[in-house]
Design a protein around this motif. Structure first.
Motif, PDB file in Angstrom:
ATOM      1  N   GLY A   1      -7.819   1.567  66.501  1.00  0.00           N
ATOM      2  CA  GLY A   1      -8.397   1.225  67.672  1.00  0.00           C
ATOM      3  C   GLY A   1      -7.629   0.569  68.754  1.00  0.00           C
ATOM      4  O   GLY A   1      -6.359   0.567  68.606  1.00  0.00           O
ATOM      5  N   ASP A   2      -8.503   0.500  70.170  1.00  0.00           N
ATOM      6  CA  ASP A   2      -7.406  -0.219  70.944  1.00  0.00           C
ATOM      7  C   ASP A   2      -7.202  -1.658  70.624  1.00  0.00           C
ATOM      8  O   ASP A   2      -7.656  -2.266  69.670  1.00  0.00           O
ATOM      9  N   TRP A   3      -5.966  -1.998  71.477  1.00  0.00           N
ATOM     10  CA  TRP A   3      -5.455  -3.416  71.096  1.00  0.00           C
ATOM     11  C   TRP A   3      -6.665  -4.448  71.687  1.00  0.00           C
ATOM     12  O   TRP A   3      -6.920  -4.391  72.811  1.00  0.00           O
ATOM     13  N   ILE A   4      -6.743  -5.248  70.851  1.00  0.00           N
ATOM     14  CA  ILE A   4      -7.759  -6.593  71.203  1.00  0.00           C
ATOM     15  C   ILE A   4      -7.015  -7.227  71.964  1.00  0.00           C
ATOM     16  O   ILE A   4      -5.792  -7.525  72.209  1.00  0.00           O
ATOM     17  N   ASP A   5      -7.849  -8.291  72.603  1.00  0.00           N
ATOM     18  CA  ASP A   5      -7.139  -9.408  73.562  1.00  0.00           C
ATOM     19  C   ASP A   5      -6.085 -10.177  72.841  1.00  0.00           C
ATOM     20  O   ASP A   5      -5.091 -10.475  73.458  1.00  0.00           O
ATOM     21  N   ALA A   6      -6.440 -10.503  71.694  1.00  0.00           N
ATOM     22  CA  ALA A   6      -5.437 -11.353  70.693  1.00  0.00           C
ATOM     23  C   ALA A   6      -4.334 -10.645  70.608  1.00  0.00           C
ATOM     24  O   ALA A   6      -3.012 -11.286  70.950  1.00  0.00           O
ATOM     25  N   THR A   7      -4.358  -9.288  70.488  1.00  0.00           N
ATOM     26  CA  THR A   7      -3.005  -8.662  70.120  1.00  0.00           C
ATOM     27  C   THR A   7      -2.212  -8.171  71.440  1.00  0.00           C
ATOM     28  O   THR A   7      -0.739  -8.463  71.456  1.00  0.00           O
ATOM     29  N   ASN A   8      -2.823  -8.354  72.357  1.00  0.00           N
ATOM     30  CA  ASN A   8      -2.256  -8.092  74.043  1.00  0.00           C
ATOM     31  C   ASN A   8      -1.519  -9.482  74.087  1.00  0.00           C
ATOM     32  O   ASN A   8      -0.361  -9.607  74.455  1.00  0.00           O
ATOM     33  N   ALA A   9      -2.168 -10.433  73.867  1.00  0.00           N
ATOM     34  CA  ALA A   9      -1.607 -11.955  74.365  1.00  0.00           C
ATOM     35  C   ALA A   9      -0.305 -12.212  73.454  1.00  0.00           C
ATOM     36  O   ALA A   9       0.486 -12.598  74.012  1.00  0.00           O
ATOM     37  N   GLU A  10      -0.372 -11.893  72.165  1.00  0.00           N
ATOM     38  CA  GLU A  10       0.461 -12.182  71.165  1.00  0.00           C
ATOM     39  C   GLU A  10       1.917 -11.491  71.514  1.00  0.00           C
ATOM     40  O   GLU A  10       2.932 -11.788  71.574  1.00  0.00           O
ATOM     41  N   PHE A  11       1.581 -10.056  71.653  1.00  0.00           N
ATOM     42  CA  PHE A  11       2.565  -9.107  72.002  1.00  0.00           C
ATOM     43  C   PHE A  11       3.467  -9.366  73.171  1.00  0.00           C
ATOM     44  O   PHE A  11       4.571  -9.474  73.082  1.00  0.00           O
ATOM     45  N   PHE A  12       2.689  -9.575  74.243  1.00  0.00           N
ATOM     46  CA  PHE A  12       3.515  -9.731  75.551  1.00  0.00           C
ATOM     47  C   PHE A  12       3.874 -11.169  75.672  1.00  0.00           C
ATOM     48  O   PHE A  12       5.177 -11.451  76.402  1.00  0.00           O
TER      49      PHE A  12
END
Length: 123
Positions: free
Chosen positions: A35-46
């Motif tokens: 799936g697309d990146w969820i909000d938590a993944t975006n926040a942790e990754f960046f």
């Protein structure tokens, strides 16, 4: 010297922590695989990317400071590059007139003409 070493270690730990934040959503399975990146993944990754970049800059800065301190104390010598020898200047070709050029090429033209006529007879 000790403060610089402690700073380098702290910066290296920040780099490792940033890298962990970047891969944690994938390693722990909180991010769905297809799936697309969820909000938590975006926040942790960046956030991890920012922390890792700051840690990397810190490691480089502290390593340079440690190297400078070691050079100042005389424990490390800086190698001087040997200057590369400059190539010898090429002499400029002498200007030749068309008459001189014709005189120099006459034997070549004659040898070529002779070669072409003897090869033509053998065929």
């Amino acid at each position: 010297m000790i403060r610089r070493f402690v700073g380098a270690v702290a910066a290296a730990l920040a780099l490792i922590a940033g890298l962990w934040l970047m891969i944690a959503p994938f390693a722990l399975g909180t991010q769905p695989e297809l799936g697309d990146w969820i909000d938590a993944t975006n926040a942790e990754f960046f956030t991890g990317l920012g922390v890792a970049l700051v840690g990397l800059v810190g490691v480089v800065a502290f390593a340079a400071a440690i190297h400078e301190d070691l050079v100042a104390r005389g424990l490390v010598t800086v190698r001087q590059r040997a200057p590369e020898p400059e190539p010898a200047p090429q002499p400029a070709p002498a200007a030749t007139s068309s008459a001189e050029l014709a005189t120099m090429l006459a034997p070549l033209v004659e040898a070529l003409r002779e070669d072409l006529t003897t090869n033509g007879h053998r065929r």
